[in-house]
Design a protein around this motif. Structure first.
Motif, PDB file in Angstrom:
ATOM      1  N   SER A 546      70.748  99.022  71.577  1.00  0.00           N
ATOM      2  CA  SER A 546      70.522  99.268  70.156  1.00  0.00           C
ATOM      3  C   SER A 546      70.432  97.944  69.424  1.00  0.00           C
ATOM      4  O   SER A 546      70.844  96.886  69.936  1.00  0.00           O
ATOM      5  CB  SER A 546      71.670 100.118  69.579  1.00  0.00           C
ATOM      6  OG  SER A 546      72.868  99.366  69.609  1.00  0.00           O
ATOM      7  N   GLN A 547      69.937  98.038  68.199  1.00  0.00           N
ATOM      8  CA  GLN A 547      69.847  96.817  67.375  1.00  0.00           C
ATOM      9  C   GLN A 547      71.244  96.284  67.085  1.00  0.00           C
ATOM     10  O   GLN A 547      71.467  95.076  67.029  1.00  0.00           O
ATOM     11  CB  GLN A 547      69.122  97.144  66.061  1.00  0.00           C
ATOM     12  CG  GLN A 547      68.883  95.919  65.171  1.00  0.00           C
ATOM     13  CD  GLN A 547      67.984  94.874  65.817  1.00  0.00           C
ATOM     14  OE1 GLN A 547      66.998  95.250  66.466  1.00  0.00           O
ATOM     15  NE2 GLN A 547      68.340  93.607  65.683  1.00  0.00           N
ATOM     16  N   GLU A 548      72.218  97.224  66.929  1.00  0.00           N
ATOM     17  CA  GLU A 548      73.588  96.802  66.654  1.00  0.00           C
ATOM     18  C   GLU A 548      74.158  96.013  67.823  1.00  0.00           C
ATOM     19  O   GLU A 548      74.781  94.980  67.634  1.00  0.00           O
ATOM     20  CB  GLU A 548      74.446  98.047  66.375  1.00  0.00           C
ATOM     21  CG  GLU A 548      75.866  97.694  65.986  1.00  0.00           C
ATOM     22  CD  GLU A 548      76.716  98.945  65.762  1.00  0.00           C
ATOM     23  OE1 GLU A 548      76.214 100.058  65.982  1.00  0.00           O
ATOM     24  OE2 GLU A 548      77.882  98.779  65.367  1.00  0.00           O
ATOM     25  N   GLN A 549      73.922  96.466  69.049  1.00  0.00           N
ATOM     26  CA  GLN A 549      74.399  95.720  70.226  1.00  0.00           C
ATOM     27  C   GLN A 549      73.693  94.363  70.333  1.00  0.00           C
ATOM     28  O   GLN A 549      74.323  93.347  70.671  1.00  0.00           O
ATOM     29  CB  GLN A 549      74.142  96.549  71.500  1.00  0.00           C
ATOM     30  CG  GLN A 549      75.094  97.708  71.679  1.00  0.00           C
ATOM     31  CD  GLN A 549      74.754  98.500  72.943  1.00  0.00           C
ATOM     32  OE1 GLN A 549      73.575  98.824  73.171  1.00  0.00           O
ATOM     33  NE2 GLN A 549      75.759  98.814  73.733  1.00  0.00           N
ATOM     34  N   MET A 550      72.441  94.390  70.047  1.00  0.00           N
ATOM     35  CA  MET A 550      71.691  93.130  70.125  1.00  0.00           C
ATOM     36  C   MET A 550      72.289  92.112  69.147  1.00  0.00           C
ATOM     37  O   MET A 550      72.445  90.935  69.467  1.00  0.00           O
ATOM     38  CB  MET A 550      70.208  93.381  69.819  1.00  0.00           C
ATOM     39  CG  MET A 550      69.329  92.143  70.016  1.00  0.00           C
ATOM     40  SD  MET A 550      69.283  91.610  71.746  1.00  0.00           S
ATOM     41  CE  MET A 550      68.260  92.922  72.430  1.00  0.00           C
TER      42      MET A 550
END
Length: 642
Positions: A546-550
């Motif tokens: 996800s963008q959050e993990q990235m």
């Protein structure tokens, strides 16, 4: 021992000469133990009577013979005395004139011969006469004694032959002999003294003549006319030594004269030749003294002139050497191919050159003064007719050289003026090129730096999605490409600077190399950053991140990227792993585990971990876990709500 023979001899003689008949046989006497006493007595008495008669006649004859013998002996003694006395007196008469002959001899050899003759007289001729005189006295005394004993009158010798006359004559002989001996010895001593003095005179004269040989020629030579000052001083020292030697020989000359005087006083037979030789020595001595004084005056006069010349030479050398060095330095400076890079440097050279030109009048005065010293030397040489040997010993710099170099300096000055003017114009052109390049470089350099920082911030700060970042980066790339003409223009200016051999530029800290490297880095960085974002998008889509993990991965990566290099070093990566819960201690097991992980994230062994490799590793390790809330909840459980 032989009675039989003896008795027979006695009986035979008695019978034959004494008319005594033979009365017994010898055998009767020898062969009988007790011969007949009467017969023996009868025989003996016959002998007595025979002898008794004969003795009386003999006594008478003996008395007459004795008287005659005494008279004959006395007469013989008288004759012997007269003859001895006559011979002795005649010998004395002949000898005394020989002893009284005091004619001197000229040579020691002749006097030695006289002494030898006198010794022969003493040794050979006189001793027999002494013996004769002694014998004469003995004979006289014996004769007188015999005459007195025989009651005869005393003997009276002929007139002048008395013992007293002989003693008087002998005393005269002794006196003459003594005088002759004294004269001989005195004369020998005189001749010895004369021979000694003559030999001494000859020896001293020979030594002196040997010493003076060549001295007059030496004193008359004109070697000082071509000598240098050092040679003149050496000649003066040598002359002083000669004068000391001459003074030391004064005693010998005086001794020679004194010996000649003494030889004259002692009436030396060869005095004329001695006097002539002595006179020659004295005349030569006086001449040597005059020549010595004359040479000293000539040497001192020459020394004084040469010292004056030497002082002038020394002053010339002291002034010519620095002046020559100044001219050589000036020629070297005037011909020096200067290398300047700024207007200030060429202005400094021009100022120094103007200052140098201002010193030329004083330099010309110094040159005239130096040449004046040389002219003064020439004047002294011509005035006093000094025959100079060689040149100035203190320098090899001649007036001709000084004039030649001075003329060269004068010719070089306008050439230097022209060269400085040309260089000044060139430096003005160079300065214009520097300012032009600096003005552009001072704009382009900061622009490149600013763009690099902005690209770095885009890749780190995570504003918007990866697609937003990618669009933003592509816009940057377009603006960078559009900036290329300005770089090309700067390259053109740099080409002109290189052709003008300009190596520094005070108007900017940027060099063309800096600009090129920055430009290449900028192009590389924008391309690499766009590629990294594209790869992140591919990784995200392929693994469902996800963008959050990235964003979390980027935040963690940025946190441990302490030096903001865009990569993690081994120590930075290890710290990141430990924070994520990996058991990586400082023991061998921990090191092995870390090496295993590094081989995954850095397969090419570059020593750094890129963000893309970090994303690959993290996505693989956290595939079954890990949202941010889950990790926080896990931490709280382990921490016991602390």
């Amino acid at each position: 021992d032989d009675p039989l023979t003896n008795l027979n001899t006695a009986f035979d003689v008695a019978e034959k000469y004494l008319d005594i008949p033979k009365m017994l046989d010898a055998e009767d006497i020898v062969g009988t133990a007790r011969p007949d006493e009467k017969a023996i007595m009868t025989y003996v008495s016959s002998f007595y009577h025979a002898f008794s008669g004969a003795q009386k006649a003999e006594t008478a004859a003996n008395r007459i013979c004795k008287v005659l013998a005494v008279n004959q002996e006395n007469e013989q003694l008288m004759e012997d005395y007269e003859k001895l006395a006559s011979d002795l007196l005649e010998w004395i008469r002949r000898t005394i004139p020989w002893l009284e002959n005091r004619a001197p001899e000229n040579t020691m050899q002749a006097m030695q011969q006289k002494l030898e003759d006198f010794r022969d007289y003493r040794r050979l001729h006189k001793p027999p006469k002494v013996q004769e005189k002694c014998q004469l006295e003995i004979n006289f005394n014996t004769l007188q004694t015999k005459l007195r004993l025989s009651n005869r009158p005393a003997f009276m010798p002929s007139e002048g032959k008395m013992v007293s006359d002989i003693n008087n004559a002998w005393g005269g002989l002794e006196q003459a002999e003594k005088g002759y001996e004294e004269w001989l010895l005195n004369e020998i001593r005189r001749l010895e003294r004369l021979d000694h003095l003559a030999e001494k005179f000859r020896q001293k004269a020979s030594i002196h003549e040997s010493w003076t040989d060549g001295k007059e020629a030496m004193l008359q030579q004109k070697d000082y006319e071509t000598a240098t000052l050092s040679e003149i001083k050496a000649l003066l020292k040598k002359h002083e030594a000669f004068e000391s030697d001459l003074a030391a020989h004064q005693d010998r000359v005086e001794q020679i004269a004194a010996i000649a005087q003494e030889l004259n006083e002692l009436d030396y037979y060869d005095s004329p030749s001695v006097n002539a030789r002595c006179q020659k020595i004295c005349d030569q001595w006086d001449n040597l003294g005059a020549l010595t004084q004359k040479r000293r005056e000539a040497l001192e006069r020459t020394e004084k002139l040469l010292e004056t010349i030497d002082q002038l030479y020394l002053e010339y050398a002291k002034r010519a050497a620095p002046f020559n060095n100044w001219m050589e330095g000036a020629m070297e400076d005037l011909q020096d191919t200067f290398i300047v890079h700024t207007i200030e440097e060429i202005q400094g050279l021009s100022t120094a050159h103007e200052q140098f030109k201002a010193t030329l009048p004083d330099a010309d005065k110094e040159r005239q003064a130096i040449l004046g010293i040389h002219n003064e030397v020439t004047k002294i040489v011509q005035t006093y007719h000094v025959n100079m040997a060689g040149t100035n010993p203190y320098t090899t710099i001649t007036p001709h050289e000084i004039n030649g170099k001075w003329e060269h300096v004068r010719q070089l000055v306008p050439r230097r003026d022209q060269a400085l003017m040309e260089e000044h114009a060139r430096q003005q052109q160079n300065e214009r090129l520097r300012k032009q390049f600096g003005a552009q470089a001072n704009v382009i350099g900061p622009w490149i730096q600013t763009k690099m920082e902005e690209i770095g911030r885009i890749s780190i700060e995570m504003h918007g999605t990866l697609e937003d970042q990618l669009n933003h980066l592509r816009q940057y790339e377009k603006s960078i490409v559009n900036y290329k003409p300005k770089i090309d223009q700067l390259e053109g200016d740099h080409q002109q600077i290189q052709e003008a051999l300009i190596f520094d530029n005070k108007h900017t800290n940027y060099t063309m190399e800096h600009i090129r490297v920055g430009w290449e880095q900028l192009l590389t960085t924008i391309a690499r950053t766009i590629n990294e974002v594209e790869n992140q998008i591919l990784t995200r889509d392929a693994k469902g991140i996800s963008q959050e993990q990235m964003n979390e991965f980027r935040a963690s990566f940025n946190h441990f990227d302490r030096d903001h290099s865009g990569t993690l070093g081994p120590e930075e990566f290890k710290a990141c792993l430990i924070s994520l819960g990996y058991d990586i201690g400082n023991d061998a097991q921990g090191e092995a585990e870390f090496a295993r992980i590094m081989s995954i994230v850095d397969p090419n062994r570059l020593g750094v971990v890129t963000f893309q490799a970090f994303i690959d590793f993290m996505s693989r390790e956290t595939a079954d876990t890990d949202t941010a809330d889950q990790v926080m909840a896990s931490f709280k459980i382990l921490a016991g709500d602390k």
